[in-house]
Design an enzyme around this catalytic site. Structure first.
Site, mmCIF file in Angstrom:
data_model
loop_
_atom_site.group_PDB
_atom_site.id
_atom_site.type_symbol
_atom_site.label_atom_id
_atom_site.label_comp_id
_atom_site.label_asym_id
_atom_site.label_seq_id
_atom_site.Cartn_x
_atom_site.Cartn_y
_atom_site.Cartn_z
ATOM 1 C CB CYS A 31 -5.110 -10.629 8.363
ATOM 2 S SG CYS A 31 -4.682 -11.605 7.109
ATOM 3 C CB CYS A 44 -8.175 -8.326 6.763
ATOM 4 S SG CYS A 44 -6.944 -8.323 5.185
ATOM 5 C CB CYS A 46 -2.315 -9.090 6.297
ATOM 6 S SG CYS A 46 -3.530 -8.117 4.752
#
Length: 181
Positions: free
Chosen positions: A27, A31, A58
């Site tokens: 990520c 995030c 992600c």
């Protein structure tokens, strides 16, 4: 770096990425996913390193995209604006617009208002009244003809919307504009 992850700080996006061993996903620091356990986190300087290490990007923060900040709602907002601006003269229902952009009408109403300051219905009204003002100033159409041409099904709805947006009736707007010439 850990503090940036815990606080979802977008200032660190593009500077580093983090991956979670237990999920196999990497990520951006910004995030909004659940904060992982510290012992499950690995850090990478770029997305290519994380991919090479076997992690998947992600789906929420899209670290595989080149843009520094990914906004998952931008295409939805842009498509909604495009639909409204290109079809303002037709009967548009929120459910139909939402279906075309791929979200529920409640979600569209909420995110559109957050991003633009208008609900889709009020944005449609704004576009229609701007078009009406242009027609009133540049054509010989009367108020009724303009109202129907910009998509209103009821002339009283057109008059109310016009007055709400401009403070004037369509004929008052036309008269005031002719005096300025």
């Amino acid at each position: 770096m850990w503090e940036a992850i815990v606080s979802s700080d977008p200032a660190y996006d593009g500077i580093f990425f983090y991956a979670v061993k237990s999920t196999g996903i990497f990520c951006r620091p910004s995030c909004k996913s659940k904060v992982p356990k510290y012992e499950n986190v690995s850090f990478f300087l770029n997305a290519a390193e994380a991919l090479k290490a076997g992690y998947r990007p992600c789906k929420r923060c899209r670290p595989d995209l080149k843009s520094k900040n990914y906004d998952p709602f931008k295409p939805i907002i842009d498509d909604t604006i495009h639909i409204i601006e290109n079809n303002y003269d037709q009967k548009l229902l929120l459910a139909e617009i939402a279906s075309k952009v791929g979200v529920s009408r409640f979600h569209l109403d909420r995110i559109f208002k957050v991003r633009t300051g208008y609900t889709p219905r009020l944005y449609l009204e704004k576009v229609r009244i701007e078009k009406a003002k242009g027609l009133l100033l540049t054509t010989s159409l009367n108020s009724t003809e303009v109202g129907y041409q910009i998509g209103y099904q009821s002339i009283s709805s057109f008059y109310h919307a016009f007055k709400r947006r401009t403070g004037l009736s369509p004929s008052q707007f036309q008269d005031n504009s002719n005096k300025d010439l």
